[in-house]
Design a protein around this motif. Structure first.
Motif, mmCIF file in Angstrom:
data_model
loop_
_atom_site.group_PDB
_atom_site.id
_atom_site.type_symbol
_atom_site.label_atom_id
_atom_site.label_comp_id
_atom_site.label_asym_id
_atom_site.label_seq_id
_atom_site.Cartn_x
_atom_site.Cartn_y
_atom_site.Cartn_z
ATOM 1 N N ASP A 17 2.918 4.272 -16.231
ATOM 2 C CA ASP A 17 1.718 4.812 -15.603
ATOM 3 C C ASP A 17 1.968 6.130 -14.897
ATOM 4 O O ASP A 17 1.036 6.829 -14.517
ATOM 5 N N ALA A 39 1.522 5.466 -23.723
ATOM 6 C CA ALA A 39 0.422 4.727 -23.114
ATOM 7 C C ALA A 39 0.654 4.666 -21.613
ATOM 8 O O ALA A 39 1.796 4.633 -21.148
ATOM 9 N N ASN A 41 -0.972 2.262 -19.614
ATOM 10 C CA ASN A 41 -1.244 0.920 -19.099
ATOM 11 C C ASN A 41 -1.208 -0.081 -20.246
ATOM 12 O O ASN A 41 -1.050 0.288 -21.423
ATOM 13 N N LEU A 42 -1.392 -1.362 -19.903
ATOM 14 C CA LEU A 42 -1.310 -2.405 -20.916
ATOM 15 C C LEU A 42 -2.453 -2.326 -21.919
ATOM 16 O O LEU A 42 -2.279 -2.634 -23.102
ATOM 17 N N GLY A 43 -3.626 -1.921 -21.458
ATOM 18 C CA GLY A 43 -4.763 -1.794 -22.358
ATOM 19 C C GLY A 43 -4.492 -0.783 -23.459
ATOM 20 O O GLY A 43 -4.750 -1.032 -24.643
ATOM 21 N N GLU A 44 -3.982 0.387 -23.063
ATOM 22 C CA GLU A 44 -3.645 1.409 -24.051
ATOM 23 C C GLU A 44 -2.508 0.945 -24.950
ATOM 24 O O GLU A 44 -2.494 1.246 -26.159
ATOM 25 N N ARG A 46 -1.807 -2.173 -25.911
ATOM 26 C CA ARG A 46 -2.320 -3.130 -26.895
ATOM 27 C C ARG A 46 -3.115 -2.421 -27.993
ATOM 28 O O ARG A 46 -3.002 -2.769 -29.174
ATOM 29 N N GLN A 47 -3.914 -1.434 -27.616
ATOM 30 C CA GLN A 47 -4.684 -0.699 -28.615
ATOM 31 C C GLN A 47 -3.760 0.064 -29.553
ATOM 32 O O GLN A 47 -3.991 0.111 -30.776
ATOM 33 N N THR A 48 -2.705 0.639 -29.008
ATOM 34 C CA THR A 48 -1.753 1.384 -29.831
ATOM 35 C C THR A 48 -1.069 0.456 -30.830
ATOM 36 O O THR A 48 -0.870 0.829 -31.992
ATOM 37 N N ARG A 50 -2.316 -2.160 -32.114
ATOM 38 C CA ARG A 50 -3.288 -2.509 -33.166
ATOM 39 C C ARG A 50 -3.433 -1.383 -34.188
ATOM 40 O O ARG A 50 -3.693 -1.638 -35.375
ATOM 41 N N ASP A 65 -2.564 -2.407 -14.684
ATOM 42 C CA ASP A 65 -3.423 -3.509 -15.137
ATOM 43 C C ASP A 65 -2.642 -4.739 -15.559
ATOM 44 O O ASP A 65 -3.147 -5.592 -16.283
ATOM 45 N N LEU A 71 3.490 -9.138 -20.455
ATOM 46 C CA LEU A 71 3.223 -8.543 -21.756
ATOM 47 C C LEU A 71 4.328 -8.871 -22.745
ATOM 48 O O LEU A 71 4.068 -9.198 -23.909
#
Length: 244
Positions: A17, A39, A41-44, A46-48, A50, A65, A71
């Motif tokens: 972060d 990234a 954070n964790l949201g970014e 996970r999207q990466t 995918r 987050d 994770l």
């Protein structure tokens, strides 16, 4: 040279972060021809994952987050075999053990030298791709080439770029062979000097031998940073090894 598969460079995802730290790590790794993603954070993260095939994650433990430990456990629970190096300012033995138990492949404490992170990344990528390293390539070769040096495997002596000969003691030769057989892999003292591991002067003995070997390697340009110290782990030969 970086460790890459035959068809593509390894893809590394840097998760932190702190934008300055993230950019510093990405900048260092960019020099090694890796494919790099980042990234905050964790949201970014996970999207990466995918959207891209990722070989290795440099993962900060504390994110806004969520926790990198959670994770890591989540990814392993899903069956993901992506390699993970946890990076954190929390350096206690409990944190380290917990991270490894939850599926991290390695653990690095801030602050760290960028070169140390690079060595660990190379190590993990080689391990993950099943490269058996120097042992599988040596065969009946006469010389091992590393950095500016050649090691004569028959006469047990170093050869400088100008063909100057540097004699090695039997202990120095055995020590150097351990390094060239496992380049870019952190080796503990017990691995480097197994015959002395039970003695009271073990640590002092191996450190002294490393110091003497470093002096000989550093006598030519490019030889002074071949053997690096990894805090709390051991030593590493930071060089590729080729044979002829």
């Amino acid at each position: 040279m970086p460790d890459t598969a035959s068809t593509r460079a390894a893809t590394i995802l840097v998760v932190d972060d702190d934008a300055d730290i993230r950019e510093l790590i990405v900048g260092q790794l960019a020099q090694e021809n890796y494919q790099l993603l980042s990234a905050a954070n964790l949201g970014e993260l996970r999207q990466t994952l995918r959207d891209h095939a990722v070989d290795l994650i440099v993962l900060d433990l504390n994110l806004p987050d969520g926790d990198g430990l959670s994770l890591c456990r989540e990814l392993r629970g899903e069956g993901s075999d992506v390699q993970i190096i946890m990076v954190t300012a929390r350096g206690s033995a409990i944190d380290r053990v917990l991270g490894l138990e939850l599926g991290a492949d390695d653990y690095l404490t801030k602050p760290f030298e960028p070169r140390e992170l690079l060595v660990r990344i190379r190590n993990l990528l080689r391990r993950g791709r099943g490269d058996n390293g120097a042992q599988g390539r040596a065969g009946s070769a006469r010389y091992a080439h590393f950095g500016p040096w050649r090691l004569d495997l028959v006469q047990r002596r170093l050869i400088a770029p100008d063909d100057r000969l540097v004699m090695l003691s039997s202990a120095e030769y055995r020590l150097l062979c351990h390094f060239i057989e496992q380049p870019n892999i952190v080796l503990g003292r017990e691995t480097l000097l197994p015959e002395r591991r039970a003695t009271a002067a073990f640590d002092r003995s191996i450190d002294l031998q490393i110091s003497r070997l470093r002096q000989k390697l550093s006598s030519v340009a490019g030889g002074s940073e071949l053997i690096l110290t990894v805090r709390g782990e051991g030593y590493v030969l930071a060089s590729a090894v080729d044979y002829s």
